[in-house]
Design a protein around this motif. Structure first.
Motif, short mmCIF file in Angstrom:
data_model
loop_
_atom_site.label_atom_id
_atom_site.label_comp_id
_atom_site.label_asym_id
_atom_site.label_seq_id
_atom_site.Cartn_x
_atom_site.Cartn_y
_atom_site.Cartn_z
N GLY A 1 -2.65 3.85 -5.38
CA GLY A 1 -3.73 4.35 -6.23
C GLY A 1 -3.61 5.81 -6.63
N ARG B 1 -2.46 -4.43 -2.32
CA ARG B 1 -2.93 -3.45 -3.30
C ARG B 1 -2.15 -2.15 -3.15
NH1 ARG B 1 -7.47 -2.69 -6.49
NH2 ARG B 1 -8.38 -4.65 -5.74
N ASN C 1 0.81 -1.22 0.00
CA ASN C 1 0.00 0.00 0.00
C ASN C 1 0.84 1.27 0.00
OD1 ASN C 1 0.86 -0.70 2.61
ND2 ASN C 1 -0.71 0.55 3.55
N GLU D 1 3.70 2.47 -9.40
CA GLU D 1 2.50 1.84 -9.97
C GLU D 1 2.57 1.79 -11.49
OE1 GLU D 1 -1.20 2.71 -7.18
OE2 GLU D 1 0.00 4.52 -7.44
N VAL E 1 -6.48 0.84 -18.26
CA VAL E 1 -7.15 1.01 -16.96
C VAL E 1 -6.51 2.17 -16.19
CG1 VAL E 1 -7.62 -0.08 -14.74
CG2 VAL E 1 -7.78 -1.41 -16.84
N SER E 2 -7.35 3.04 -15.63
CA SER E 2 -6.87 4.07 -14.73
C SER E 2 -6.89 3.51 -13.31
CB SER E 2 -7.77 5.31 -14.80
OG SER E 2 -7.46 6.21 -13.75
N ILE E 3 -5.79 3.65 -12.61
CA ILE E 3 -5.72 3.11 -11.25
C ILE E 3 -5.96 4.20 -10.21
CG2 ILE E 3 -4.26 1.16 -11.85
CD1 ILE E 3 -2.73 4.13 -10.13
N GLN E 4 -6.42 5.38 -10.66
CA GLN E 4 -6.66 6.48 -9.74
C GLN E 4 -7.64 6.07 -8.64
OE1 GLN E 4 -5.35 9.35 -9.16
NE2 GLN E 4 -6.85 10.06 -7.69
N ALA E 5 -7.19 6.19 -7.40
CA ALA E 5 -7.97 5.87 -6.20
C ALA E 5 -8.34 4.39 -6.11
CB ALA E 5 -9.24 6.72 -6.13
N GLN E 6 -7.84 3.57 -7.02
CA GLN E 6 -8.13 2.13 -7.01
C GLN E 6 -6.89 1.31 -6.68
OE1 GLN E 6 -11.26 0.90 -7.36
NE2 GLN E 6 -11.93 3.04 -7.50
N ALA F 1 -4.18 -4.36 -7.99
CA ALA F 1 -4.29 -5.57 -7.17
C ALA F 1 -3.18 -6.55 -7.56
CB ALA F 1 -5.65 -6.21 -7.38
N TYR G 1 -2.72 5.81 -17.60
CA TYR G 1 -3.42 4.54 -17.81
C TYR G 1 -2.39 3.44 -18.06
CZ TYR G 1 -7.53 7.49 -18.35
OH TYR G 1 -8.53 8.41 -18.13
#
Length: 473
Positions: free
Chosen positions: A358, A355, A330, A337, A387-392, A395, A382
């Motif tokens: 983000g 994870r 984290n 990322e 895929v956008s990993i913003q705030a996500q 995994a 992206y």
């Protein structure tokens, strides 16, 4: 074209801390069009309404043109000037116009997102120092959150890391004083100071309910972004603590030395990106490219044309296709990322751990004059799969709990083997013990690293060429 963009890694300054998670500060010289377009996005045009002329007797009155949606209303302007005037007249202390205007600018940007901000001379210098890996402070990345400072990650071998501060911890007091919720930027400034000076932080560890006081001594932080060693014959360990201007070159040199030390092609490698707060986008692209022969690394998209960028890998895999395991948690943010996403989506590496943070936005440095600039969020990035990993976050392929390995209190009970039986048949090599492989002490103490090494060995075994029946015994 070499694009240098900061993907700050959690909060504020990398040096002592970073008030902004993984600041993706793009330090490229942008064309004036980008500068103007960027300002236009946040400084709407003011349209003053003029009294309409009396209509001609025979003509129908002309319809007044609709005001553009981006126009600032006169009511908003009146409110701003009224507040400005009331503060000037009634505030308990005299406040200069310059201070009020700069506060208004900072508030405008701060209300957009956690990463856009107004920069003065010292802050611009700090961004430059971040890319070189040398600065004075504590070595901790933080981000303002819910009235406190949340630790994104400590930097390796710094006062913060040696004091046991970890990703996910919260700073609730500085030198015994609570943090002002409305001035966390000022709290971040209090973390800074001269090398050798001391500071006491009240740290609330993740999962605990009572904070503890930790006294740290500020020092000049010189961060070696790439470290590496052999864990076992054939298996290399690479650690990137943050992404600096020369990280890509340093990684390639380190890999070459490990290959030479192993005296044979590596069977596999572990890339450790845990608690990596980020850094330069260009460095993230270089690192990804070191392990890829082809494919997209990352793309960025924004409202203006100059924010539309795509980076692709070039031929040449430093590992020659040998298995690669990437460790994340984290505290892996921004540039870290980008690398994790590129290697995962291109099916080049297996991700293990937790994870990621983000942070999927890009910040561009837009100069105002020689001493001032704004850092403005201009794009999202992206992964190769779009895929956008913003705030996500990203995994991992194999999730690992935050565990630690400990040694047994007593040695295990010896297991009975064939050679322990009375009158057993003599073996060809009986009396000689196979050489035991000594495991790295860090591997023994690091649960995630130990699991990654086991998985890496399994991947290396799958890669071995099949043995023909004629050669089997």
């Amino acid at each position: 074209m070499r694009v240098v963009a900061r993907t700050a890694g959690r909060g504020g300054r990398t040096r002592y801390h970073r008030a902004l998670p993984s600041i993706e500060d793009r330090r490229m010289r942008l064309p004036s069009l980008l500068f103007v377009a960027g300002l236009a996005a946040v400084v709407p045009t003011v349209h003053a309404e003029e009294p309409a002329a009396a209509p001609a007797p025979a003509a129908a009155p002309a319809a007044a043109p609709a005001a553009p949606k981006s126009a600032v209303s006169l009511e908003d302007i009146r409110t701003f000037t009224a507040v400005f005037s009331l503060v000037k007249q009634g505030y308990v202390e005299d406040v200069s116009d310059q201070r009020l205007m700069q506060a208004a600018i900072r508030g405008l940007l701060a209300d957009l997102d956690p990463h856009s901000e107004y920069l003065d001379g010292p802050q611009i210098q700090e961004l430059t120092e971040d890319t070189t890996g040398s600065y004075a402070g504590l070595g901790i990345e933080v981000v303002p959150m819910d009235g406190v400072l949340r630790v994104i990650a400590p930097i390796d071998d710094t006062p913060a890391e040696r004091a046991g501060i970890k990703a996910g911890d919260t700073i609730v007091r500085i030198d015994g004083k609570p943090l002002p919720p409305d001035d966390l930027g000022g709290a971040i400034e209090r973390l800074r100071g001269k090398p050798g000076s001391e500071i006491t932080l009240s740290i609330l560890h993740e999962g605990h309910t009572v904070p503890i006081d930790v006294t740290l001594k500020r020092e000049v932080i010189r961060v070696a972004s790439v470290k590496g060693r052999m864990l076992e014959p054939g298996y290399a360990y690479l650690r990137i603590s943050q992404f600096q201007a020369e990280t890509g070159n340093d990684l390639r040199k380190r890999l070459d030395r490990l290959q030479a030390e192993n005296k044979a092609p590596l069977k596999g490698a572990i890339l450790d990106l845990r608690s990596n707060p980020g850094g330069l986008v260009s460095a993230a692209v270089d690192v990804s490219d070191a392990f890829l022969d082809a494919g997209v690394v990352v793309t960025t998209r924004g409202r203006i044309k100059e924010a539309e960028l795509s980076f692709s890998a070039t031929p040449g895999d430093q590992l020659g296709g040998a298995p690669l395991v990437v460790l994340v948690d984290n505290g892996s943010a921004s540039a870290a990322e980008i690398v994790a996403g590129a290697l995962k989506d291109n099916h080049r590496a297996l991700l293990m751990g937790r994870r990621t943070f983000g942070k999927g936005s890009v910040q561009t440095i837009l100069p105002l004059d020689a001493e001032h600039a704004i850092k403005l969020t201009t794009a999202r990035y992206y992964t190769p799969s779009g895929v956008s990993i913003q705030a996500q976050g990203i995994a991992p392929d194999i999730a690992l709990s935050d565990l630690a390995l400990t040694r047994r209190d007593a040695p295990p009970t010896p297991m009975l083997r064939e050679r322990d039986l009375r009158n057993h048949l003599q073996g060809a090599d009986e009396g000689t013990e196979p050489l035991a492989v000594e495991q790295d002490d860090q591997v023994q103490a690091d649960y995630a690293l130990n699991e990654a090494l086991n998985v890496l060995k399994g991947l290396a075994l799958q890669r071995r060429p099949a043995v023909s029946p004629e050669t089997k015994s």
